[in-house]
Design an enzyme around this catalytic site. Structure first.
Site, short mmCIF file in Angstrom:
data_model
loop_
_atom_site.label_atom_id
_atom_site.label_comp_id
_atom_site.label_asym_id
_atom_site.label_seq_id
_atom_site.Cartn_x
_atom_site.Cartn_y
_atom_site.Cartn_z
N CYS A 172 -24.59 55.75 -28.20
CA CYS A 172 -24.49 55.49 -29.64
C CYS A 172 -24.17 56.77 -30.39
O CYS A 172 -24.89 57.77 -30.26
CB CYS A 172 -25.82 54.91 -30.12
SG CYS A 172 -25.91 54.71 -31.91
N CYS A 231 -27.38 57.63 -32.78
CA CYS A 231 -28.68 58.13 -32.30
C CYS A 231 -28.68 58.59 -30.85
O CYS A 231 -29.67 59.13 -30.37
CB CYS A 231 -29.75 57.04 -32.48
SG CYS A 231 -29.68 55.74 -31.21
N CYS A 281 -26.24 49.12 -30.62
CA CYS A 281 -27.19 50.06 -30.05
C CYS A 281 -28.56 49.40 -30.04
O CYS A 281 -29.06 49.00 -31.10
CB CYS A 281 -27.22 51.35 -30.86
SG CYS A 281 -28.55 52.46 -30.33
N CYS A 301 -31.17 51.96 -32.33
CA CYS A 301 -31.18 52.17 -33.80
C CYS A 301 -30.56 51.01 -34.57
O CYS A 301 -30.57 51.00 -35.79
CB CYS A 301 -30.48 53.47 -34.16
SG CYS A 301 -28.68 53.41 -34.00
N ASP A 317 -6.36 72.12 -19.37
CA ASP A 317 -7.35 71.59 -18.42
C ASP A 317 -6.88 70.23 -17.91
O ASP A 317 -6.74 69.29 -18.69
CB ASP A 317 -8.69 71.46 -19.17
CG ASP A 317 -9.83 70.98 -18.28
OD1 ASP A 317 -9.54 70.45 -17.18
OD2 ASP A 317 -10.98 71.11 -18.69
#
Length: 412
Positions: A201, A204, A217, A220, A338
């Protein structure tokens, strides 16, 4: 807001003229379009030039990890039904390139602008947009781009209280979190094929639950908003529940998703979905992407894929086996240096295709394909790969600078 009659200041006019002269010199020297160097010179002479050029326009900003350039083209095409459009159609999407594009559009009503994710908040501050389209956020250029949640946070802070109408993808939790700080959001159910950057999430850090097409979520209560527009198969559903057919020359579900968001943006400016979607049919190829070109007596279809989410979408477009596939990967500045993202791509989807590997980082890609149990051959260049490929149209998938190299080589 300034009216159309407001002339640019003498300094701004000088900056525009100087920028155009430098861009023309760059083009004459064969160094590309010149839009970036021209914009840089213009902004040096007048740091407020971007804001001045945007004053008389209804500005629409488009940002995302994947699909920005295509969606910008689709929106621009749809809005031409309502007035002249200026746009950075070739994808120069940082402030210098955007300034150059707007400098060329003195008679335009709309400015449809693709913006690099890292610059969105700043460009929104300068251009006072009427509408901002947010499509998706996923990992890209691992050595340079901030981690996706940091980008979402940057957007959330930068767009808080924005007067713009935000058109946002309800299926991407990072986009929803970024857009939720804005008072005026139109949610579009545009789908999300790549979910690996949105398992936790953004609000949170809790684990996201994903039953069916929904998400929320468990900790939360942050959850998917109810969309007013939706992509449904080959149709766009508008807020009144009407279904409008999507007819595109561009392939794949991702482009239908781009068209759904574009129809929602055009409707903000009074262009009906039917009109907007019909106009989108005009778009054939976007900066060479999806073009089929003739090279060494063969048909090659050029496909751009810059990051794991893009490769996943691209695999869903290619013709079935045994269609030959050329893969080209570089790791230059514009790609990100990368290449560890190659390990996030599911190359088993290429099973059954003869695969030919080229590009600066062909050996990195070869190791990855070896682990995925794919049959492939490493080649020196595009010419050798095309010569070795069995008959039939060849699908060519390349990341950013590798794609530009290929376009130059095949004369596209």
């Amino acid at each position: 807001m300034a009216g159309n009659s407001d002339p640019l200041t003498p300094r701004a006019k000088l900056a525009v003229t100087a920028g155009k002269a430098v861009a023309a010199a760059s083009r004459a020297a064969g160094r590309g379009s010149g839009s970036v160097i021209g914009g840089k010179v213009a902004l040096k002479l007048d740091p407020d030039l971007l804001a001045r050029l945007a004053q008389h326009l209804d500005v629409i900003l488009v940002s995302a990890t994947n699909g920005k350039t295509t969606t910008t083209r689709l929106i621009a095409e749809a809005l031409r039904a309502a007035g002249p459009v200026v746009s950075n159609a070739l994808g120069a999407n940082m402030p210098a390139g955007i300034t150059s594009a707007l400098a060329g559009g003195s008679d335009a009503k709309f400015g449809v602008i693709e913006v690099d994710e890292k610059y969105l908040a700043g460009v929104a501050r300068d251009t006072d947009p009427k509408c901002i389209a947010l499509l998706n956020l996923s990992r890209d250029q691992l050595d340079r781009a901030a981690e996706t949640r940091m980008l979402a946070e940057n957007w959330r802070e930068g767009l808080a209280g924005s007067k713009a109408v935000i058109v946002a993808n309800a299926d991407d939790p990072l986009i929803v979190w970024a857009a939720s700080s804005s008072p005026n959001v139109i949610w579009v159910a545009a789908g999300q094929m790549w979910k690996d950057d949105a398992w936790s999430c953004p609000s949170c850090g809790g684990v996201m639950q994903r039953p069916g097409d929904d998400w929320f979520c468990g900790q939360c209560g942050f959850r998917r908003p109810t969309p007013s527009w939706a992509l449904s198969g080959d149709h766009v559903l508008d807020p009144h529940g009407s279904a409008w057919p999507i007819h595109l020359q561009l392939p794949g579900r991702a482009n239908k998703s781009n068209a759904a968001a574009s129809a929602a943006v055009a409707a903000v400016f009074g262009v009906p979905p039917q009109v907007g979607l019909e106009r989108m049919y005009q778009v054939q190829a976007v900066a060479g992407r999806y073009d089929v070109v003739q090279f060494m007596q063969r048909d090659l279809r050029l496909l751009l894929a810059k990051n794991p989410a893009g490769w996943l979408e691209t695999f869903s477009l290619i013709d079935p086996p045994p269609t030959p596939v050329i893969l080209s990967v570089n790791a230059r500045g514009a790609d990100g240096t990368d290449t560890s993202w190659l390990w996030d791509v599911d190359y088993t989807q290429l099973t059954g295709h003869p695969i030919f590997v080229i590009g600066d980082r062909k050996l990195d890609l070869a190791v990855r394909l070896e682990v995925a149990n794919q049959h492939f051959q490493v080649c020196e260049n595009a010419d050798q790969a095309v010569q070795m490929a069995p008959p039939g149209r060849i699908e060519v998938i390349a990341n950013y600078t590798a794609f530009q190299d290929l376009r130059r080589r095949v004369g596209n």
